[in-house]
Structure formats: structure tokens, C-alpha cells
Design a protein around this motif. Structure first.
Motif, PDB file in Angstrom:
ATOM      1  N   LYS A 148       1.100  -1.111   0.046  1.00 27.25           N
ATOM      2  CA  LYS A 148      -0.293   0.142   0.539  1.00 27.25           C
ATOM      3  C   LYS A 148       0.806   1.290   0.294  1.00 27.25           C
ATOM      4  O   LYS A 148       0.793   2.320  -0.591  1.00 27.25           O
ATOM      5  N   GLY A 149       1.758   1.113   0.984  1.00 28.21           N
ATOM      6  CA  GLY A 149       3.050   2.181   0.497  1.00 28.21           C
ATOM      7  C   GLY A 149       3.913   3.080  -0.746  1.00 28.21           C
ATOM      8  O   GLY A 149       3.984   3.822  -0.891  1.00 28.21           O
ATOM      9  N   ALA A 150       3.804   1.653  -1.266  1.00 27.42           N
ATOM     10  CA  ALA A 150       4.056   1.478  -2.854  1.00 27.42           C
ATOM     11  C   ALA A 150       3.570   2.135  -3.415  1.00 27.42           C
ATOM     12  O   ALA A 150       4.067   2.534  -3.788  1.00 27.42           O
ATOM     13  N   GLN A 151       2.626   1.263  -3.571  1.00 28.26           N
ATOM     14  CA  GLN A 151       1.335   2.212  -4.206  1.00 28.26           C
ATOM     15  C   GLN A 151       0.909   3.334  -4.080  1.00 28.26           C
ATOM     16  O   GLN A 151       0.933   4.606  -4.980  1.00 28.26           O
ATOM     17  N   ASP A 152       1.012   4.097  -2.762  1.00 22.56           N
ATOM     18  CA  ASP A 152       0.780   5.573  -2.042  1.00 22.56           C
ATOM     19  C   ASP A 152       2.139   6.829  -2.858  1.00 22.56           C
ATOM     20  O   ASP A 152       1.681   7.163  -3.527  1.00 22.56           O
ATOM     21  N   LEU A 153       2.881   5.653  -3.137  1.00 25.03           N
ATOM     22  CA  LEU A 153       4.178   6.557  -3.370  1.00 25.03           C
ATOM     23  C   LEU A 153       3.901   6.625  -4.661  1.00 25.03           C
ATOM     24  O   LEU A 153       4.073   8.328  -5.603  1.00 25.03           O
ATOM     25  N   MET A 154       3.824   5.599  -5.353  1.00 22.75           N
ATOM     26  CA  MET A 154       3.594   5.974  -7.151  1.00 22.75           C
ATOM     27  C   MET A 154       2.895   6.708  -7.471  1.00 22.75           C
ATOM     28  O   MET A 154       2.713   7.793  -8.869  1.00 22.75           O
ATOM     29  N   LEU A 155       1.487   6.620  -6.663  1.00 26.60           N
ATOM     30  CA  LEU A 155      -0.040   7.062  -7.632  1.00 26.60           C
ATOM     31  C   LEU A 155       0.698   9.023  -7.008  1.00 26.60           C
ATOM     32  O   LEU A 155       0.181   9.668  -8.395  1.00 26.60           O
ATOM     33  N   THR A 156       1.601   9.896  -5.979  1.00 32.53           N
ATOM     34  CA  THR A 156       1.734  10.606  -5.697  1.00 32.53           C
ATOM     35  C   THR A 156       2.848  11.065  -6.957  1.00 32.53           C
ATOM     36  O   THR A 156       3.168  12.302  -6.768  1.00 32.53           O
ATOM     37  N   GLU A 157       3.701  10.181  -7.035  1.00 28.45           N
ATOM     38  CA  GLU A 157       4.153  10.644  -8.143  1.00 28.45           C
ATOM     39  C   GLU A 157       4.506  11.080  -9.580  1.00 28.45           C
ATOM     40  O   GLU A 157       4.454  11.995 -10.265  1.00 28.45           O
ATOM     41  N   MET A 158       2.840   9.901  -9.744  1.00 28.48           N
ATOM     42  CA  MET A 158       2.116  10.008 -10.627  1.00 28.48           C
ATOM     43  C   MET A 158       1.319  11.167 -11.084  1.00 28.48           C
ATOM     44  O   MET A 158       1.555  12.396 -11.854  1.00 28.48           O
ATOM     45  N   LYS A 159       0.766  11.960  -9.937  1.00 30.76           N
ATOM     46  CA  LYS A 159       0.144  13.430 -10.008  1.00 30.76           C
ATOM     47  C   LYS A 159       0.915  14.575 -10.171  1.00 30.76           C
ATOM     48  O   LYS A 159       1.135  15.191 -10.879  1.00 30.76           O
ATOM     49  N   LYS A 160       2.350  14.272  -9.596  1.00 34.90           N
ATOM     50  CA  LYS A 160       3.599  15.544  -9.749  1.00 34.90           C
ATOM     51  C   LYS A 160       3.937  15.401 -10.949  1.00 34.90           C
ATOM     52  O   LYS A 160       3.932  16.885 -11.142  1.00 34.90           O
ATOM     53  N   LEU A 161       3.947  14.409 -11.628  1.00 35.55           N
ATOM     54  CA  LEU A 161       4.049  14.843 -13.332  1.00 35.55           C
ATOM     55  C   LEU A 161       2.719  14.783 -13.787  1.00 35.55           C
ATOM     56  O   LEU A 161       2.936  15.128 -15.325  1.00 35.55           O
ATOM     57  N   GLY A 162       1.580  15.399 -13.574  1.00 38.03           N
ATOM     58  CA  GLY A 162       0.977  15.848 -13.565  1.00 38.03           C
ATOM     59  C   GLY A 162      -0.341  14.724 -14.775  1.00 38.03           C
ATOM     60  O   GLY A 162      -0.748  14.770 -15.529  1.00 38.03           O
ATOM     61  N   LEU A 163      -0.053  12.808 -14.389  1.00 34.22           N
ATOM     62  CA  LEU A 163      -0.396  11.901 -14.678  1.00 34.22           C
ATOM     63  C   LEU A 163      -1.598  11.857 -13.720  1.00 34.22           C
ATOM     64  O   LEU A 163      -1.600  11.633 -12.611  1.00 34.22           O
ATOM     65  N   GLU A 164      -2.791  11.273 -14.803  1.00 32.35           N
ATOM     66  CA  GLU A 164      -4.069  10.007 -13.539  1.00 32.35           C
ATOM     67  C   GLU A 164      -3.469   9.191 -12.952  1.00 32.35           C
ATOM     68  O   GLU A 164      -2.538   8.140 -13.361  1.00 32.35           O
ATOM     69  N   GLY A 165      -3.374   8.770 -11.960  1.00 30.08           N
ATOM     70  CA  GLY A 165      -3.692   7.527 -11.406  1.00 30.08           C
ATOM     71  C   GLY A 165      -4.886   6.870 -10.675  1.00 30.08           C
ATOM     72  O   GLY A 165      -5.565   8.159 -10.184  1.00 30.08           O
TER      73      GLY A 165
END
Length: 67
Positions: free
Chosen positions: A31-48
Motif C-alpha cells: 500500500k505504501g509503494a502504491q501511494d508513493l507511485m500515485l503521488t509521483e504520477m500526480k506530480k507529473l500531471g498524470l492520472e492514477g
């Protein structure tokens, strides 16, 4: 904008592996890894989004379920 995408990708993978080394399905580390990935995607302007899936700790049951 990311100047060096390759370096960024490797750095992200390293952060995930270092911070969440035991990412078994349904674990807090996963879950932590998923949250980190989602945060990074949002920083890049991507949807997740999160996708649910069925999981069974038995390899053979998983093969039957997803095979």
C-alpha cells in the motif's frame, strides 16, 4: 518537466525498493509503494487510480484464478 527520465525512473524504483522492500500483496508495504507511485504520477500531471484484484496466498490457486 523531467530532464533525465531514465535517471528519474531508476531513482523512483530505488526509493520504492529501499522504503518498501517486502511488498507482499495486500501488505502495508505494498500500500505504501502504491501511494508513493500515485503521488509521483500526480506530480507529473498524470492520472492514477487504485485497482482492486483478487488474491490468494496459494500459488496454484492464483494460477487457476488468473490463468
Amino acid at each position: 518537466m523531467i530532464q533525465d527520465e531514465r535517471t528519474y525512473a531508476y531513482s523512483l524504483i530505488e526509493r520504492i525498493v529501499e522504503k518498501y522492500p517486502k511488498r507482499m500483496a495486500t501488505s502495508d508495504q505494498e500500500k505504501g509503494a502504491q501511494d508513493l507511485m500515485l503521488t509521483e504520477m500526480k506530480k507529473l500531471g498524470l492520472e492514477g487510480r487504485y485497482e482492486s484484484f483478487k488474491f490468494n496466498r496459494s500459488l496454484y490457486a492464483n494460477l487457476m484464478l488468473h490463468g
